[in-house]
Design a protein around this motif. Structure first.
Motif, PDB file in Angstrom:
ATOM      1  N   ARG A   1     -27.545  46.138 -27.345  1.00 14.15           N
ATOM      2  CA  ARG A   1     -27.577  44.690 -27.103  1.00 14.15           C
ATOM      3  C   ARG A   1     -28.773  44.035 -27.794  1.00 14.15           C
ATOM      4  NH1 ARG A   1     -29.425  41.687 -21.789  1.00 14.15           N
ATOM      5  NH2 ARG A   1     -28.543  39.604 -22.115  1.00 14.15           N
ATOM      6  N   LEU A   2     -29.903  44.723 -27.789  1.00 17.08           N
ATOM      7  CA  LEU A   2     -31.089  44.184 -28.444  1.00 17.08           C
ATOM      8  C   LEU A   2     -30.910  44.169 -29.960  1.00 17.08           C
ATOM      9  CD1 LEU A   2     -33.998  43.168 -28.450  1.00 17.08           C
ATOM     10  CD2 LEU A   2     -34.755  45.557 -28.295  1.00 17.08           C
ATOM     11  N   LEU A   3     -30.373  45.236 -30.513  1.00 19.31           N
ATOM     12  CA  LEU A   3     -30.138  45.286 -31.953  1.00 19.31           C
ATOM     13  C   LEU A   3     -29.189  44.169 -32.385  1.00 19.31           C
ATOM     14  CD1 LEU A   3     -29.774  49.143 -32.473  1.00 19.31           C
ATOM     15  CD2 LEU A   3     -31.755  47.720 -33.032  1.00 19.31           C
ATOM     16  N   GLN A   4     -28.137  43.954 -31.592  1.00 21.55           N
ATOM     17  CA  GLN A   4     -27.180  42.902 -31.915  1.00 21.55           C
ATOM     18  C   GLN A   4     -27.831  41.524 -31.830  1.00 21.55           C
ATOM     19  OE1 GLN A   4     -24.126  43.192 -33.072  1.00 21.55           O
ATOM     20  NE2 GLN A   4     -23.786  40.963 -33.143  1.00 21.55           N
ATOM     21  N   ALA A   5     -28.661  41.326 -30.822  1.00 15.95           N
ATOM     22  CA  ALA A   5     -29.336  40.034 -30.666  1.00 15.95           C
ATOM     23  C   ALA A   5     -30.265  39.764 -31.847  1.00 15.95           C
ATOM     24  CB  ALA A   5     -30.113  40.010 -29.359  1.00 15.95           C
ATOM     25  N   ARG A   6     -30.975  40.795 -32.300  1.00 10.96           N
ATOM     26  CA  ARG A   6     -31.856  40.624 -33.454  1.00 10.96           C
ATOM     27  C   ARG A   6     -31.046  40.224 -34.690  1.00 10.96           C
ATOM     28  NH1 ARG A   6     -36.579  43.725 -32.745  1.00 10.96           N
ATOM     29  NH2 ARG A   6     -37.674  42.715 -31.019  1.00 10.96           N
ATOM     30  N   ALA A   7     -29.905  40.881 -34.894  1.00 16.13           N
ATOM     31  CA  ALA A   7     -29.057  40.567 -36.044  1.00 16.13           C
ATOM     32  C   ALA A   7     -28.535  39.138 -35.946  1.00 16.13           C
ATOM     33  CB  ALA A   7     -27.903  41.561 -36.135  1.00 16.13           C
ATOM     34  N   GLU A   8     -28.114  38.730 -34.754  1.00 14.59           N
ATOM     35  CA  GLU A   8     -27.598  37.379 -34.563  1.00 14.59           C
ATOM     36  C   GLU A   8     -28.692  36.332 -34.787  1.00 14.59           C
ATOM     37  OE1 GLU A   8     -24.382  36.276 -33.670  1.00 14.59           O
ATOM     38  OE2 GLU A   8     -23.853  38.313 -34.293  1.00 14.59           O
ATOM     39  N   HIS A   9     -29.897  36.637 -34.335  1.00 15.68           N
ATOM     40  CA  HIS A   9     -31.013  35.709 -34.530  1.00 15.68           C
ATOM     41  C   HIS A   9     -31.352  35.584 -36.011  1.00 15.68           C
ATOM     42  CE1 HIS A   9     -34.716  33.545 -33.771  1.00 15.68           C
ATOM     43  NE2 HIS A   9     -35.382  34.459 -34.447  1.00 15.68           N
ATOM     44  N   ALA A  10     -31.381  36.719 -36.721  1.00 18.28           N
ATOM     45  CA  ALA A  10     -31.690  36.698 -38.153  1.00 18.28           C
ATOM     46  C   ALA A  10     -30.656  35.893 -38.935  1.00 18.28           C
ATOM     47  CB  ALA A  10     -31.766  38.119 -38.688  1.00 18.28           C
ATOM     48  N   ALA A  11     -29.418  35.909 -38.450  1.00 18.98           N
ATOM     49  CA  ALA A  11     -28.339  35.173 -39.118  1.00 18.98           C
ATOM     50  C   ALA A  11     -28.283  33.711 -38.697  1.00 18.98           C
ATOM     51  CB  ALA A  11     -27.003  35.849 -38.825  1.00 18.98           C
TER      52      ALA A  11
ATOM     53  N   PHE B   1     -39.466  57.910 -30.183  1.00 17.42           N
ATOM     54  CA  PHE B   1     -38.036  58.110 -30.399  1.00 17.42           C
ATOM     55  C   PHE B   1     -37.484  57.139 -31.440  1.00 17.42           C
ATOM     56  CE2 PHE B   1     -38.799  59.933 -26.244  1.00 17.42           C
ATOM     57  CZ  PHE B   1     -38.005  61.073 -26.239  1.00 17.42           C
ATOM     58  N   ALA B   2     -38.253  56.123 -31.763  1.00 17.25           N
ATOM     59  CA  ALA B   2     -37.780  55.106 -32.702  1.00 17.25           C
ATOM     60  C   ALA B   2     -38.985  54.415 -33.326  1.00 17.25           C
ATOM     61  CB  ALA B   2     -36.874  54.098 -32.001  1.00 17.25           C
ATOM     62  N   SER B   3     -39.637  55.085 -34.271  1.00 18.39           N
ATOM     63  CA  SER B   3     -40.797  54.494 -34.927  1.00 18.39           C
ATOM     64  C   SER B   3     -40.404  53.295 -35.783  1.00 18.39           C
ATOM     65  CB  SER B   3     -41.505  55.534 -35.789  1.00 18.39           C
ATOM     66  OG  SER B   3     -41.970  56.599 -34.983  1.00 18.39           O
ATOM     67  N   GLU B   4     -39.128  53.171 -36.070  1.00 22.23           N
ATOM     68  CA  GLU B   4     -38.590  51.965 -36.687  1.00 22.23           C
ATOM     69  C   GLU B   4     -37.285  51.630 -35.977  1.00 22.23           C
ATOM     70  OE1 GLU B   4     -35.638  51.971 -39.010  1.00 22.23           O
ATOM     71  OE2 GLU B   4     -35.341  53.883 -38.015  1.00 22.23           O
ATOM     72  N   VAL B   5     -36.736  50.467 -36.257  1.00 21.34           N
ATOM     73  CA  VAL B   5     -35.738  49.875 -35.377  1.00 21.34           C
ATOM     74  C   VAL B   5     -34.473  50.717 -35.213  1.00 21.34           C
ATOM     75  CG1 VAL B   5     -34.702  48.474 -37.207  1.00 21.34           C
ATOM     76  CG2 VAL B   5     -34.602  47.687 -34.824  1.00 21.34           C
ATOM     77  N   GLN B   6     -34.050  51.444 -36.229  1.00 23.36           N
ATOM     78  CA  GLN B   6     -32.813  52.222 -36.120  1.00 23.36           C
ATOM     79  C   GLN B   6     -32.974  53.464 -35.250  1.00 23.36           C
ATOM     80  OE1 GLN B   6     -29.821  51.228 -37.079  1.00 23.36           O
ATOM     81  NE2 GLN B   6     -30.815  49.337 -37.732  1.00 23.36           N
ATOM     82  N   GLY B   7     -34.173  54.046 -35.238  1.00 17.59           N
ATOM     83  CA  GLY B   7     -34.434  55.169 -34.349  1.00 17.59           C
ATOM     84  C   GLY B   7     -33.949  56.503 -34.872  1.00 17.59           C
ATOM     85  N   ASN B   8     -34.288  57.532 -34.130  1.00 20.08           N
ATOM     86  CA  ASN B   8     -33.941  58.904 -34.491  1.00 20.08           C
ATOM     87  C   ASN B   8     -32.516  59.244 -34.064  1.00 20.08           C
ATOM     88  OD1 ASN B   8     -36.461  59.190 -35.577  1.00 20.08           O
ATOM     89  ND2 ASN B   8     -37.277  60.498 -33.957  1.00 20.08           N
ATOM     90  N   PRO B   9     -31.932  60.301 -34.643  1.00 18.20           N
ATOM     91  CA  PRO B   9     -30.521  60.629 -34.374  1.00 18.20           C
ATOM     92  C   PRO B   9     -30.312  61.377 -33.065  1.00 18.20           C
ATOM     93  CG  PRO B   9     -31.400  62.153 -35.982  1.00 18.20           C
ATOM     94  CD  PRO B   9     -32.486  61.140 -35.718  1.00 18.20           C
ATOM     95  N   LEU B  10     -30.529  60.690 -31.965  1.00 17.26           N
ATOM     96  CA  LEU B  10     -30.183  61.226 -30.650  1.00 17.26           C
ATOM     97  C   LEU B  10     -29.719  60.072 -29.782  1.00 17.26           C
ATOM     98  CD1 LEU B  10     -33.427  62.205 -28.669  1.00 17.26           C
ATOM     99  CD2 LEU B  10     -33.431  60.719 -30.638  1.00 17.26           C
ATOM    100  N   THR B  11     -29.082  60.397 -28.675  1.00 15.11           N
ATOM    101  CA  THR B  11     -28.497  59.372 -27.825  1.00 15.11           C
ATOM    102  C   THR B  11     -29.484  58.918 -26.758  1.00 15.11           C
ATOM    103  OG1 THR B  11     -27.601  60.906 -26.188  1.00 15.11           O
ATOM    104  CG2 THR B  11     -26.243  60.468 -28.148  1.00 15.11           C
ATOM    105  N   TRP B  12     -29.136  57.817 -26.104  1.00 21.90           N
ATOM    106  CA  TRP B  12     -29.954  57.318 -24.991  1.00 21.90           C
ATOM    107  C   TRP B  12     -30.074  58.374 -23.898  1.00 21.90           C
ATOM    108  CZ3 TRP B  12     -32.795  52.912 -24.336  1.00 21.90           C
ATOM    109  CH2 TRP B  12     -33.204  52.605 -23.037  1.00 21.90           C
ATOM    110  N   ASP B  13     -28.978  59.066 -23.559  1.00 18.98           N
ATOM    111  CA  ASP B  13     -29.025  60.099 -22.525  1.00 18.98           C
ATOM    112  C   ASP B  13     -29.873  61.280 -22.964  1.00 18.98           C
ATOM    113  OD1 ASP B  13     -27.483  58.672 -20.730  1.00 18.98           O
ATOM    114  OD2 ASP B  13     -25.595  59.634 -21.306  1.00 18.98           O
ATOM    115  N   GLU B  14     -29.803  61.650 -24.228  1.00 22.99           N
ATOM    116  CA  GLU B  14     -30.648  62.741 -24.722  1.00 22.99           C
ATOM    117  C   GLU B  14     -32.115  62.348 -24.670  1.00 22.99           C
ATOM    118  OE1 GLU B  14     -27.578  64.924 -27.861  1.00 22.99           O
ATOM    119  OE2 GLU B  14     -28.751  63.178 -28.515  1.00 22.99           O
ATOM    120  N   GLN B  15     -32.419  61.111 -24.992  1.00 21.14           N
ATOM    121  CA  GLN B  15     -33.791  60.620 -24.863  1.00 21.14           C
ATOM    122  C   GLN B  15     -34.262  60.726 -23.416  1.00 21.14           C
ATOM    123  OE1 GLN B  15     -35.593  56.626 -26.523  1.00 21.14           O
ATOM    124  NE2 GLN B  15     -34.542  56.155 -24.619  1.00 21.14           N
TER     125      GLN B  15
END
Length: 368
Positions: free
Chosen positions: A18-28, A336-350
């Motif tokens: 939801r946060l990633l989507q909001a950032r994209a929508e704001h940028a657009a 777990f996410a030093s940049e916005v896309q993050g590392n290749p693991l899931t929220w539950d794995e985190q």
């Protein structure tokens, strides 16, 4: 270190979709700033709940207001260009170049405005307990953000940016102390560059004495740490080898820098990457001054595979040969996410990684 959490984490957490989507929508231009801020705050509250439920501390905001771990600084300090460096990222079986994060130095660096004030205010209001704010340190920029063509007209040598960056960081550090922030973490993934043969060769090709540059960076960082300590702020410094979507940037052991770095930067504790053989042995910890804590980053954030708690407890015992057990703690090796896309693991794995960190601390010390 008994007044510090035995189970901690470096800071960044995977961003909710939801946060990633909001950032994209704001940028657009489709989501107004006030609505974005509501979603950011709600996402931070979710991150705080995850940490509370796992028993991890001090709390962070997951770095949810940042694009990458240095972006707040590069966006609010004069002297950064729009151009990004092209960095070689390692994944074990391949090397990739990527320039989607970071910004090159392209002018004289000067403090323009606060860049961690909103993070500090949100955590002061909403964190369920002690919280920390992270700052980058000068070596990151010296290694990764200097370019002869873009930066050279303003700073002829990469080492020339050190003092101006330290002045910027000291201004923000003083402001954080005035805000009442009690814990600051300084992130230093590029200290290991001074043990990396590829980077050492690059520096030498530019006519730079790597050891002299390292010591110049250490003194600049020490000035920031001393300023915070004089104002009653506890300071930790995190050293890793880079963390970008499950990849790393640097290769090298602590052995080659331990005496200079551990002895030269007067932090309260170190947070050290120790999740793979790339980190080497615990022997360099003998250079950590007495009374200084060491957080062992034993749990990887680069994959979702869960470590064996028996192995982790055994490794804590091994480290206790060089640092008293009472001065040790455990954590994941990096964010777990030093940049916005993050590392290749899931929220539950985190979440399971954070739970494991707390479980190991409970097993070793009887408390997280």
């Amino acid at each position: 270190m008994t007044d510090f959490a035995r189970a901690t984490h470096v800071g960044s957490l995977l961003r909710p979709p939801r946060l990633l989507q909001a950032r994209a929508e704001h940028a657009a231009g489709r989501l107004p700033e006030p609505e974005l801020r509501v979603i950011e705050q709600e996402s931070i509250l979710e991150a705080l709940a995850v940490q509370r439920d796992s028993g991890i501390g001090p709390y962070t905001d997951g770095e949810y207001l940042r694009t990458d771990f240095m972006s707040r600084l590069t966006e609010h300090v004069d002297g950064f260009a729009e151009q990004a460096p092209s960095l070689e990222w390692q994944s074990g079986d391949r090397t990739e170049e990527d320039s989607s994060i970071l910004r090159l130095v392209g002018g004289k660096l000067a403090y323009r405005e606060r860049f961690t004030d909103r993070e500090a205010a949100l955590l002061a209001t909403h964190a369920p307990g002690p919280y920390k704010i992270s700052l980058p340190e000068v070596t990151n920029f010296v290694i990764a953000n200097w370019d002869a063509q873009v930066s050279g007209p303003h700073y002829p040598s990469r080492g020339d940016i050190v003092e101006d960056l330290s002045a910027v960081l000291q201004q923000e550090a003083a402001a954080l102390a005035a805000d009442g922030v009690q814990h600051v973490q300084i992130d230093a993934p590029c200290f290991i560059a001074f043990a990396n043969p590829r980077i050492l060769a690059l520096l030498e090709s530019e006519g730079i004495d790597p050891r002299a540059l390292l010591r110049r960076c250490i003194e600049a960082d020490a000035a920031v740490v001393r300023l915070l300590a004089e104002r009653g702020v506890r300071v930790g410094m995190h050293i890793c080898r880079g963390n970008y979507r499950g990849q790393w940037f640097n290769e090298g052991f602590y052995d080659d820098i331990a005496a200079d770095v551990f002895g030269g930067v007067p932090v309260d504790h170190w947070l050290l990457e120790y999740d793979t053989e790339r980190a080497g042995t615990f022997e360099p910890l003998q250079h950590v001054p007495a009374g200084t804590g060491v957080v062992l980053g034993l749990i990887t954030t680069k994959t979702g595979e869960l470590e064996d708690p028996d192995d982790l407890a055994r490794r804590v015992d091994e480290a206790a040969r060089f640092v008293p057990l009472d001065s040790l703690a455990v954590s994941p090796q990096c964010g777990f996410a030093s940049e916005v896309q993050g590392n290749p693991l899931t929220w539950d794995e985190q979440r399971r990684k954070l739970d494991l960190t707390a479980a190991v601390a409970e097993r070793v010390w009887g408390t997280a």
